[in-house]
Design an enzyme around this catalytic site. Structure first.
Site, PDB file in Angstrom:
ATOM      1  N   ASN A   1      -0.165  -1.517  -7.788  1.00  0.00           N
ATOM      2  CA  ASN A   1      -1.443  -0.785  -7.823  1.00  0.00           C
ATOM      3  C   ASN A   1      -1.527   0.205  -6.668  1.00  0.00           C
ATOM      4  O   ASN A   1      -2.396   0.115  -5.805  1.00  0.00           O
ATOM      5  CB  ASN A   1      -2.634  -1.750  -7.823  1.00  0.00           C
ATOM      6  CG  ASN A   1      -2.668  -2.666  -6.600  1.00  0.00           C
ATOM      7  OD1 ASN A   1      -1.635  -2.992  -6.030  1.00  0.00           O
ATOM      8  ND2 ASN A   1      -3.854  -3.069  -6.196  1.00  0.00           N
TER       9      ASN A   1
ATOM     10  N   GLY B   1     -10.337  -7.753  -1.268  1.00  0.00           N
ATOM     11  CA  GLY B   1      -9.003  -8.173  -0.832  1.00  0.00           C
ATOM     12  C   GLY B   1      -8.954  -8.500   0.646  1.00  0.00           C
ATOM     13  O   GLY B   1      -9.732  -7.966   1.443  1.00  0.00           O
TER      14      GLY B   1
ATOM     15  N   LYS C   1       3.459  -6.303 -14.063  1.00  0.00           N
ATOM     16  CA  LYS C   1       2.135  -6.763 -13.655  1.00  0.00           C
ATOM     17  C   LYS C   1       1.085  -6.180 -14.588  1.00  0.00           C
ATOM     18  O   LYS C   1       0.973  -4.954 -14.721  1.00  0.00           O
ATOM     19  CB  LYS C   1       1.846  -6.335 -12.215  1.00  0.00           C
ATOM     20  CG  LYS C   1       0.433  -6.664 -11.717  1.00  0.00           C
ATOM     21  CD  LYS C   1       0.221  -8.155 -11.506  1.00  0.00           C
ATOM     22  CE  LYS C   1      -1.189  -8.538 -11.095  1.00  0.00           C
ATOM     23  NZ  LYS C   1      -1.527  -8.265  -9.703  1.00  0.00           N
TER      24      LYS C   1
ATOM     25  N   HIS D   1      -2.933 -15.675  -8.637  1.00  0.00           N
ATOM     26  CA  HIS D   1      -4.179 -16.177  -8.049  1.00  0.00           C
ATOM     27  C   HIS D   1      -5.074 -16.996  -8.975  1.00  0.00           C
ATOM     28  O   HIS D   1      -6.199 -16.606  -9.288  1.00  0.00           O
ATOM     29  CB  HIS D   1      -4.990 -15.050  -7.397  1.00  0.00           C
ATOM     30  CG  HIS D   1      -5.006 -13.734  -8.120  1.00  0.00           C
ATOM     31  ND1 HIS D   1      -5.299 -13.614  -9.438  1.00  0.00           N
ATOM     32  CD2 HIS D   1      -4.737 -12.479  -7.685  1.00  0.00           C
ATOM     33  CE1 HIS D   1      -5.241 -12.339  -9.787  1.00  0.00           C
ATOM     34  NE2 HIS D   1      -4.886 -11.637  -8.746  1.00  0.00           N
TER      35      HIS D   1
ATOM     36  N   HIS E   1      -3.055 -10.474 -13.810  1.00  0.00           N
ATOM     37  CA  HIS E   1      -4.333 -10.603 -13.115  1.00  0.00           C
ATOM     38  C   HIS E   1      -5.319 -10.900 -14.240  1.00  0.00           C
ATOM     39  O   HIS E   1      -5.729 -10.003 -14.986  1.00  0.00           O
ATOM     40  CB  HIS E   1      -4.687  -9.296 -12.394  1.00  0.00           C
ATOM     41  CG  HIS E   1      -5.991  -9.360 -11.661  1.00  0.00           C
ATOM     42  ND1 HIS E   1      -6.076  -9.190 -10.302  1.00  0.00           N
ATOM     43  CD2 HIS E   1      -7.260  -9.590 -12.086  1.00  0.00           C
ATOM     44  CE1 HIS E   1      -7.350  -9.318  -9.924  1.00  0.00           C
ATOM     45  NE2 HIS E   1      -8.085  -9.541 -10.996  1.00  0.00           N
TER      46      HIS E   1
ATOM     47  N   ARG F   1       0.769  -1.258   0.000  1.00  0.00           N
ATOM     48  CA  ARG F   1       0.000   0.000   0.000  1.00  0.00           C
ATOM     49  C   ARG F   1       0.794   1.299   0.000  1.00  0.00           C
ATOM     50  O   ARG F   1       0.249   2.342   0.392  1.00  0.00           O
ATOM     51  CB  ARG F   1      -0.978   0.021   1.179  1.00  0.00           C
ATOM     52  CG  ARG F   1      -1.918  -1.164   1.262  1.00  0.00           C
ATOM     53  CD  ARG F   1      -2.818  -1.226   0.070  1.00  0.00           C
ATOM     54  NE  ARG F   1      -3.865  -2.246   0.178  1.00  0.00           N
ATOM     55  CZ  ARG F   1      -4.393  -2.841  -0.874  1.00  0.00           C
ATOM     56  NH1 ARG F   1      -3.999  -2.536  -2.101  1.00  0.00           N
ATOM     57  NH2 ARG F   1      -5.335  -3.739  -0.728  1.00  0.00           N
TER      58      ARG F   1
ATOM     59  N   ASP G   1      -1.407 -12.762  -1.963  1.00  0.00           N
ATOM     60  CA  ASP G   1      -2.231 -11.640  -2.412  1.00  0.00           C
ATOM     61  C   ASP G   1      -2.679 -10.845  -1.182  1.00  0.00           C
ATOM     62  O   ASP G   1      -3.840 -10.444  -1.069  1.00  0.00           O
ATOM     63  CB  ASP G   1      -3.420 -12.123  -3.249  1.00  0.00           C
ATOM     64  CG  ASP G   1      -4.143 -10.988  -3.961  1.00  0.00           C
ATOM     65  OD1 ASP G   1      -3.649  -9.844  -3.907  1.00  0.00           O
ATOM     66  OD2 ASP G   1      -5.187 -11.253  -4.573  1.00  0.00           O
TER      67      ASP G   1
ATOM     68  N   HIS H   1      -7.363  -4.085   3.717  1.00  0.00           N
ATOM     69  CA  HIS H   1      -8.324  -2.964   3.735  1.00  0.00           C
ATOM     70  C   HIS H   1      -8.892  -2.919   5.148  1.00  0.00           C
ATOM     71  O   HIS H   1      -9.077  -3.969   5.769  1.00  0.00           O
ATOM     72  CB  HIS H   1      -9.476  -3.204   2.753  1.00  0.00           C
ATOM     73  CG  HIS H   1      -9.062  -3.314   1.321  1.00  0.00           C
ATOM     74  ND1 HIS H   1      -8.716  -2.227   0.559  1.00  0.00           N
ATOM     75  CD2 HIS H   1      -8.935  -4.396   0.512  1.00  0.00           C
ATOM     76  CE1 HIS H   1      -8.398  -2.628  -0.672  1.00  0.00           C
ATOM     77  NE2 HIS H   1      -8.511  -3.943  -0.727  1.00  0.00           N
TER      78      HIS H   1
HETATM   79  C1  NCD Z   1      -6.100  -6.350  -4.511  1.00  0.00           C
HETATM   80  C2  NCD Z   1      -5.894  -5.061  -3.736  1.00  0.00           C
HETATM   81  O1  NCD Z   1      -6.736  -4.717  -2.917  1.00  0.00           O
HETATM   82  O2  NCD Z   1      -4.863  -4.411  -3.956  1.00  0.00           O
HETATM   83  N1  NCD Z   1      -7.387  -6.881  -4.233  1.00  0.00           N
HETATM   84  C3  NCD Z   1      -7.795  -8.150  -4.392  1.00  0.00           C
HETATM   85  O3  NCD Z   1      -8.983  -8.405  -4.228  1.00  0.00           O
HETATM   86  N2  NCD Z   1      -6.969  -9.123  -4.704  1.00  0.00           N
HETATM   87  C4  NCD Z   1      -5.910  -6.046  -5.947  1.00  0.00           C
HETATM   88  C5  NCD Z   1      -5.696  -7.250  -6.797  1.00  0.00           C
HETATM   89  O4  NCD Z   1      -4.595  -7.790  -6.808  1.00  0.00           O
HETATM   90  O5  NCD Z   1      -6.614  -7.625  -7.504  1.00  0.00           O
HETATM   91 ZN    ZN Z   2      -3.082  -8.906  -5.885  1.00  0.00          ZN
END
Ligand code: NCD
Ligand code: ZN
Length: 404
Positions: free
Chosen positions: A75, A309, A128, A219, A163, A45, A290, A294
């Site tokens: 991201n 996530g 990515k 994933h 992804h 993050r 992964d 949050h």
């Molecule tokens: C990931 C995120 O929150 O950064 N979320 C998820 O559901 N896996 C983004 C991602 O890798 O798709």
């Molecule tokens: Zn991810």
């Protein structure tokens, strides 16, 4: 010098082991030593969402999970799509790291910045590509841009991580899904159906074959993807597959209990048996968490604004050791999936980091124990048998039960 006495290796030999570093003796009778884990898929993050995680909390969570190396996704806010952004991100990470975790960074694919692949090839673990949108702004699903990215990555010996969810199909299925249903979290698994993953992956595999690009499928969550990957591997396509703990251990049944908290991309499925079979027959090459933290209040928002996530890095090893206890996986397979294979796929140098685990320690997962800033886990309440006890990183011992 760290002296580890009477430790059992993952192959069952009792040994004394020494590692260059601080002076310390560990009486390790009853503990098993594994190479420290590599987590090839985390979202720490930074920059932009430090309130969800930063490299201080992320590194602590990693160490508690037996992980000493992570590969972090691009991201961020702003997205990490250029040499300049990579350098800026790295400078912040270096400032935040209290525990000197080893890390690699991915470059995010953006169709207007594909010349950055050549510029950054020696600084990244991979490119990515988000073929479907998820958290953040990264999305690259234009066929011409995809062609170009796969070609440039191959020319520059850069691994492409995808992804694989088809954006157009997500949109179409979302529009078709009845409005009433769309407020139900379960619709997430229906909209982002197995076909959505399969369609994107088929495109990625075709491009990997055409340009001889090394492809890492993040994933993998469906039987359909596994079938495609098996076929591609047979044809000699250089494709590697990652499974996540949540797709191995959780199912769509979780929507009842957790509602919008159960949202993740790709979504929860009911393909657990197919994934375990693919671990057995080595179609799956790695496990990546992964780790996508949050906050609970964000996850509790209504459908449409709740993010997808789960945070999971500190439970990564305990979940696998518990599966070992349940006879689903051997210690040798765990070492291969979490260390040997990611090291080979990502060309990551060997180091002396290890994790000592107590296979008999049982503990219930509690949100309040977690080091991640997310402070909640979809695994809360589960009793796991087998936990990391000491993680040794760069010649320093971290007691996973003592870290503040
Ligand atoms: C990931 C995120 O929150 O950064 N979320 C998820 O559901 N896996 C983004 C991602 O890798 O798709
Ligand atoms: Zn991810």
């Amino acid at each position: 010098m760290i002296k580890i006495k009477n430790v059992t290796t993952h192959l069952g030999q009792k040994i004394n082991h020494q590692i260059d570093g601080e002076d310390r003796v560990i009486e390790a009778e009853g503990l098993v030593m594994l190479p420290a884990l590599i987590d090839p898929h985390v979202h720490f993050r930074v920059p932009g969402a430090e309130y969800k995680e930063d490299w201080e909390s992320g590194a602590l969570a990693a160490i508690c999970g037996g992980v000493t190396t992570v590969f972090d996704m691009p991201n961020n806010t702003p997205s990490c799509i250029s040499k300049k952004r990579l350098a800026e991100k790295k400078a912040i990470i270096e400032k935040q790291l209290k525990i000197p975790l080893r890390y690699g960074l991915y470059l995010g694919a953006d169709q207007n910045h594909l010349d950055e692949i050549a510029k950054t090839k020696d600084q990244i673990v991979g490119l990515k590509i988000y073929m479907g949108s998820s958290t953040g702004d990264l999305l690259m699903n234009d066929p011409k841009a995809l062609e170009k990215a796969f070609r440039l990555a191959a020319e520059n010996s850069v691994l492409v991580a995808v992804h694989a969810e088809d954006e157009d199909l997500i949109k179409k299925r979302s529009a078709e899904c009845k409005a009433a249903l769309q407020t139900d979290p379960k619709s997430h698994s229906m909209i982002r159906s197995p076909e959505v993953a399969q369609k994107a992956l088929a495109v990625a595999l075709e491009l990997a074959e055409k340009y001889k690009t090394r492809l890492y499928v993040a994933h993998v969550s469906t039987k359909e993807e596994l079938d495609l990957i098996r076929k591609a591997k047979m044809k000699g396509v250089q494709v590697f597959a990652e499974a996540t703990p949540h797709h191995l251990f959780l199912t769509t049944a979780l929507y009842e209990k957790l509602g919008t908290r159960a949202l993740v991309n790709p979504p929860l499925r009911d393909h657990v048996d197919a994934l375990w079979q693919a671990i057995k027959d080595q179609t799956i090459d790695t496990i990546g968490t992964d780790h996508a933290p949050h906050l609970l209040e964000e996850k509790m928002r209504p459908m449409g604004s709740a993010p997808s996530g789960f945070a999971s890095i500190e439970l990564y090893l305990a979940l696998l050791l518990n599966a070992h206890h349940e006879k689903k996986i051997s210690l040798e397979q765990i070492v291969s999936l979490t260390s040997t294979q990611p090291r080979e796929i990502f060309h990551w140098p060997v180091n002396s980091d290890v994790v000592l685990v107590d296979l008999n320690h049982e503990q219930v997962v509690k949100d309040s124990h977690l080091k991640t800033k997310a402070k909640w886990s979809p695994y809360a309440g589960m009793k796991l048998k087998g936990w990391p006890r000491y993680t040794i990183l760069k010649g320093k011992v971290y007691d996973t039960q003592m870290v503040p």
